[in-house]
Scaffold this motif. Structure first.
Motif, PDB file in Angstrom:
ATOM      1  N   ARG A 162      24.274 102.100  21.418  1.00  0.00           N
ATOM      2  CA  ARG A 162      25.430 102.689  22.118  1.00  0.00           C
ATOM      3  C   ARG A 162      25.008 103.760  23.110  1.00  0.00           C
ATOM      4  N   PHE A 163      23.952 104.495  22.789  1.00  0.00           N
ATOM      5  CA  PHE A 163      23.481 105.591  23.644  1.00  0.00           C
ATOM      6  C   PHE A 163      22.182 105.163  24.330  1.00  0.00           C
ATOM      7  N   THR A 164      21.991 105.687  25.539  1.00  0.00           N
ATOM      8  CA  THR A 164      20.759 105.449  26.281  1.00  0.00           C
ATOM      9  C   THR A 164      20.276 106.745  26.893  1.00  0.00           C
ATOM     10  N   ILE A 165      19.034 107.094  26.604  1.00  0.00           N
ATOM     11  CA  ILE A 165      18.434 108.292  27.182  1.00  0.00           C
ATOM     12  C   ILE A 165      17.534 107.870  28.334  1.00  0.00           C
ATOM     13  N   SER A 166      17.562 108.660  29.400  1.00  0.00           N
ATOM     14  CA  SER A 166      16.729 108.367  30.562  1.00  0.00           C
ATOM     15  C   SER A 166      16.346 109.680  31.226  1.00  0.00           C
TER      16      SER A 166
ATOM     17  N   PHE B 157      19.158 114.974  14.957  1.00  0.00           N
ATOM     18  CA  PHE B 157      18.500 114.280  16.053  1.00  0.00           C
ATOM     19  C   PHE B 157      19.369 113.150  16.585  1.00  0.00           C
ATOM     20  N   VAL B 158      19.399 112.986  17.904  1.00  0.00           N
ATOM     21  CA  VAL B 158      20.138 111.898  18.541  1.00  0.00           C
ATOM     22  C   VAL B 158      19.179 110.940  19.248  1.00  0.00           C
ATOM     23  N   ALA B 159      18.360 111.466  20.149  1.00  0.00           N
ATOM     24  CA  ALA B 159      17.457 110.610  20.922  1.00  0.00           C
ATOM     25  C   ALA B 159      16.367 111.459  21.554  1.00  0.00           C
ATOM     26  N   VAL B 160      15.274 110.809  21.890  1.00  0.00           N
ATOM     27  CA  VAL B 160      14.185 111.480  22.594  1.00  0.00           C
ATOM     28  C   VAL B 160      13.570 110.498  23.576  1.00  0.00           C
TER      29      VAL B 160
END
Length: 126
Positions: free
Chosen positions: A66-70, A46-49
């Motif tokens: 560091r990461f951004t989900i949109s 899993f990375v992001a949701v």
């Protein structure tokens, strides 16, 4: 319904990439969408949701900060902005759509996603 992941490539450590996951039709509306990755020789992780409303996000500890989900529901697209990339981020990245509309619990278990993109390769060199 198809998911198309794109935006992967090769960068040096410290660089940035933005991944996109586009749906073939208006299939993201009402569904949580997640990103997973599989590094060479490792299990998919899993990375992001992002929630179906876009109001909630959850990240793996390894990418937090560091990461951004949109998401842009009007464009049927979910994004993963990846900054300050590290060699350990090298993997094939997959996007996936939750099987249950308006699920409240985040993140869904991996088995609870029923639509997967084909993956896009990210390579980070030191």
């Amino acid at each position: 319904v198809q998911l198309q992941a794109s935006g992967g490539g090769s960068v040096q450590a410290g660089g940035s990439l933005r991944l996109s996951c586009a749906a073939s039709e208006r299939t993201f509306s009402g569904y949580n969408v997640g990103w997973y990755r599989r590094a060479p020789g490792k299990e998919r992780e899993f990375v992001a949701v992002i929630s179906w409303s876009g109001g909630r996000t959850v990240y793996a500890e390894s990418v937090k900060g560091r990461f951004t989900i949109s998401r842009d529901n009007a464009k049927n697209t979910v994004y993963l902005q990846m900054n300050n990339l590290e060699p350990e981020d090298t993997a094939v990245y997959y996007c996936a759509r939750d099987s249950t509309i308006r699920r409240l619990r985040l993140p869904p278990q991996m088995s609870e996603y029923n639509k997967w993109g084909q993956g896009t390769l990210v390579t980070v060199s030191s």
